[in-house]
Design an enzyme around this catalytic site. Structure first.
Site, PDB file in Angstrom:
ATOM      1  N   LEU A  99       0.842  -1.316  -0.027  1.00 45.44           N
ATOM      2  CA  LEU A  99      -0.038  -0.037   0.157  1.00 45.44           C
ATOM      3  C   LEU A  99       0.830   1.344  -0.139  1.00 45.44           C
ATOM      4  O   LEU A  99       0.324   2.449  -0.406  1.00 45.44           O
ATOM      5  CB  LEU A  99      -1.019   0.121   1.356  1.00 45.44           C
ATOM      6  CG  LEU A  99      -1.905  -1.041   1.370  1.00 45.44           C
ATOM      7  CD1 LEU A  99      -2.504  -0.863   2.795  1.00 45.44           C
ATOM      8  CD2 LEU A  99      -2.969  -0.716   0.123  1.00 45.44           C
ATOM      9  N   GLY A 100       2.106   1.038   0.687  1.00 44.96           N
ATOM     10  CA  GLY A 100       2.978   2.327   0.455  1.00 44.96           C
ATOM     11  C   GLY A 100       4.270   1.959   1.462  1.00 44.96           C
ATOM     12  O   GLY A 100       4.207   0.878   1.981  1.00 44.96           O
ATOM     13  N   GLU A 101       5.101   2.965   1.387  1.00 41.02           N
ATOM     14  CA  GLU A 101       6.168   2.958   2.370  1.00 41.02           C
ATOM     15  C   GLU A 101       6.649   4.204   2.896  1.00 41.02           C
ATOM     16  O   GLU A 101       6.468   5.142   2.362  1.00 41.02           O
ATOM     17  CB  GLU A 101       7.256   2.533   1.241  1.00 41.02           C
ATOM     18  CG  GLU A 101       8.396   2.177   2.069  1.00 41.02           C
ATOM     19  CD  GLU A 101       9.608   1.067   1.364  1.00 41.02           C
ATOM     20  OE1 GLU A 101       9.413   1.185   0.261  1.00 41.02           O
ATOM     21  OE2 GLU A 101      10.617   0.781   1.881  1.00 41.02           O
ATOM     22  N   GLY A 102       6.935   3.931   4.291  1.00 41.46           N
ATOM     23  CA  GLY A 102       7.312   5.253   4.814  1.00 41.46           C
ATOM     24  C   GLY A 102       8.540   5.043   5.516  1.00 41.46           C
ATOM     25  O   GLY A 102       9.488   4.144   5.333  1.00 41.46           O
ATOM     26  N   PHE A 104       9.530   4.172   8.209  1.00 43.86           N
ATOM     27  CA  PHE A 104       9.965   3.022   9.097  1.00 43.86           C
ATOM     28  C   PHE A 104       9.523   1.628   8.556  1.00 43.86           C
ATOM     29  O   PHE A 104       9.493   0.684   9.275  1.00 43.86           O
ATOM     30  CB  PHE A 104       9.206   3.125  10.650  1.00 43.86           C
ATOM     31  CG  PHE A 104      10.109   4.044  11.411  1.00 43.86           C
ATOM     32  CD1 PHE A 104      10.678   3.342  12.231  1.00 43.86           C
ATOM     33  CD2 PHE A 104       9.669   5.462  11.679  1.00 43.86           C
ATOM     34  CE1 PHE A 104      11.706   3.981  13.155  1.00 43.86           C
ATOM     35  CE2 PHE A 104      10.790   6.137  12.225  1.00 43.86           C
ATOM     36  CZ  PHE A 104      11.640   5.630  13.100  1.00 43.86           C
ATOM     37  N   GLY A 105       9.181   1.495   7.244  1.00 39.48           N
ATOM     38  CA  GLY A 105       8.992   0.384   6.522  1.00 39.48           C
ATOM     39  C   GLY A 105       7.743   0.449   5.681  1.00 39.48           C
ATOM     40  O   GLY A 105       7.429   1.232   5.416  1.00 39.48           O
ATOM     41  N   LYS A 128       1.428  -3.060   8.793  1.00 36.58           N
ATOM     42  CA  LYS A 128       2.713  -1.980   8.928  1.00 36.58           C
ATOM     43  C   LYS A 128       3.890  -3.084   9.292  1.00 36.58           C
ATOM     44  O   LYS A 128       3.898  -3.577  10.466  1.00 36.58           O
ATOM     45  CB  LYS A 128       2.619  -0.932   9.515  1.00 36.58           C
ATOM     46  CG  LYS A 128       3.894   0.072   9.316  1.00 36.58           C
ATOM     47  CD  LYS A 128       3.625   1.223  10.076  1.00 36.58           C
ATOM     48  CE  LYS A 128       2.896   2.336   9.480  1.00 36.58           C
ATOM     49  NZ  LYS A 128       3.257   3.638   9.866  1.00 36.58           N
ATOM     50  N   ASP A 223       3.291  14.595  14.365  1.00 38.70           N
ATOM     51  CA  ASP A 223       3.724  14.344  13.299  1.00 38.70           C
ATOM     52  C   ASP A 223       2.326  14.741  12.379  1.00 38.70           C
ATOM     53  O   ASP A 223       2.116  13.684  11.464  1.00 38.70           O
ATOM     54  CB  ASP A 223       4.044  12.707  13.190  1.00 38.70           C
ATOM     55  CG  ASP A 223       5.017  12.606  11.980  1.00 38.70           C
ATOM     56  OD1 ASP A 223       5.510  13.694  11.355  1.00 38.70           O
ATOM     57  OD2 ASP A 223       5.313  11.581  11.684  1.00 38.70           O
TER      58      ASP A 223
END
Ligand code: ATP
Ligand code: MG
Length: 419
Positions: A99-102, A104-105, A128, A223
């Site tokens: 779905l996505g990547e930030g 922290f993973g 996550k 955040d």
């Protein structure tokens, strides 16, 4: 102040020591927590007594012990998943389910069946997978479990469970079908969000923050940004990512002092310069997101000309004048926005990004102001306010930029619309 769509669980504040200092105590003895008199925390349920734990305890703890402690604290409210279960529901974290990547993973979509756990209904989830290099990743994982494990609100993403197995740390959330606000506002593939939807998203996110700030022991989110605002199928917005959240100051303290963390472009100036964190730091970040919704521009965009890279610096001179405001409203709206609504939103954003934190409004007031804009129908396109004229050269926006000549490869398509 509660919403009705999802039963809201009372917020049980932590003690002042919980999560009070970076790397210090994160769990307090919950049985000693004071109850809050705020709207958000009436009907406080009896709190489980809980052994005091600290990050350092936890860093030395085995995953078995962490699991025991969490299970003891949260009981049936959070599911303690096995890694094998999460592998199975995400096709072994396949890239097809990404779905996505930030920072922290990665985040993967998964499907839970009726029979996975008793009481857990079949549903899509987002898993996550934290890349926990060192202690920081573990801390963020733990903070997320602790905050979201206790906080329930229609505008906070729901944490369904977690996994702590050896070095692996995972989080399982409700799946948000429309992904992040960031994707909708700035990714080329997405259709432009209509004005009413932007307002709805802003109101939802503001309610989420108001809920966090409204407790007697407020939570500072720290955040707030478009990638952490997730959208349900009907564009209800929910805050995600509590890895950096902190308990607010208590008693006569006016702020919490922390290492400066967060995202550049959203962080309040006084927080960056002093490390002093208050709920007003979140209000500043909210103001930045309001500007992003209004202009369709990123808070920080290195691909733009130098004078336009920082959204706050660039937009500020336009926000006070309704005459000038039209030049910075997102061209993708094609004039389909309320002139009065945009003006009020600009004034509100300006208050939120005030240099002096005391001049920033409380989130409850922000919610009220934004809600009052919902009924406005004075669309710019029907009031002769759109397209904006080229007088804007005087205001520092080049006619070329307004016409659409300034579109860069990875920039949002915002300026590509023909006028
Ligand atoms: N519950 C969810 N439902 C659907 N998509 C999600 C969910 N949680 C995260 N995502 C998707 O995964 C992406 C990555 O999320 P993540 O929180 O890991 O990183 P980020 O917010 O983009 O960056 P940062 O690391 O700074 O928080 C999000 O932008 C969103 O598109
Ligand atoms: Mg995030």
């Amino acid at each position: 102040m509660r919403e009705s769509s999802e039963p809201s669980k009372p917020w049980r504040p932590f003690t002042s020591k919980c999560c009070s200092a970076e790397g210090q105590i994160i769990f307090g003895n919950l049985s000693r927590c004071k109850t809050s008199r705020s709207d958000f925390s009436k009907n406080i349920a009896p709190m489980p007594s809980f052994r005091r734990l600290s990050f350092s305890d936890l860093s030395r703890s085995s995953s078995t012990r962490i699991n025991e402690d969490l299970a003891h604290t949260f009981g049936p409210d959070l599911y303690d998943f096995q890694l094998s279960e999460l592998r199975a529901i995400t096709q072994n974290f396949s890239s097809n389910y990404l779905l996505g990547e930030g920072g922290f993973g990665t985040v993967h979509k998964g499907y839970i069946d009726d029979d996975l756990r008793q009481g857990l209904k079949a549903q899509a989830v987002a898993v996550k997978l934290l890349d926990i290099e060192g202690l920081q990743g573990h801390r963020e994982w733990l903070a997320e479990v602790i905050f979201l494990g206790q906080l329930r609100h229609p505008h906070l993403v729901r944490l369904i469970g977690y996994c702590c197995e050896d070095e692996e740390r995972l989080l399982v959330y409700e799946f948000m079908p429309r992904g992040s606000l960031e994707n909708h506002l700035f990714k080329r593939i997405s259709v432009s969000l209509p004005w009413g939807t932007r307002l709805k998203i802003a109101i939802g996110a503001a309610k989420g923050l108001a809920f966090l700030h409204g407790a007697e022991n407020p939570v500072i989110y720290r955040d707030f940004k478009t990638s952490n605002i997730l959208l349900d199928s009907d564009f209800t917005s929910k805050l995600s990512d509590f890895g950096l959240a902190k308990m607010g100051p208590e008693g006569s303290n006016t702020h919490v002092t922390t290492r400066v963390m967060g995202t550049y472009g959203y962080a309040a100036p006084e927080y960056i310069s002093t490390g002093h964190l208050t709920t007003k730091s979140d209000v500043y970040s909210f103001g930045v997101v309001l500007l992003e919704l209004l202009t369709g521009r990123r808070s920080m965009d290195k691909l733009r000309p130098k004078s336009e890279q920082n959204l706050v610096d660039w937009a500020k001179p336009y926000l006070r004048s309704s005459r000038r405001l039209r030049y910075i409203v997102d061209p993708r709206l094609a004039g389909q926005y309320s002139v009065k609504g945009a003006k009020e939103m600009a004034v509100l954003a300006l208050q939120c990004i005030s240099v002096n934190p005391k001049d920033r409004p409380k989130m409850a007031a922000v919610v009220a102001t934004l809600e009052s804009l919902l009924t406005l129908k004075d669309m710019a396109v029907s009031c002769g306010q759109w397209p904006a004229t080229q007088k804007s050269t005087r205001n520092g926006v080049s006619p070329k930029a307004i016409r659409g000549g300034n579109v860069r490869k990875s920039a949002p398509v915002t300026q590509n619309r023909k006028r």
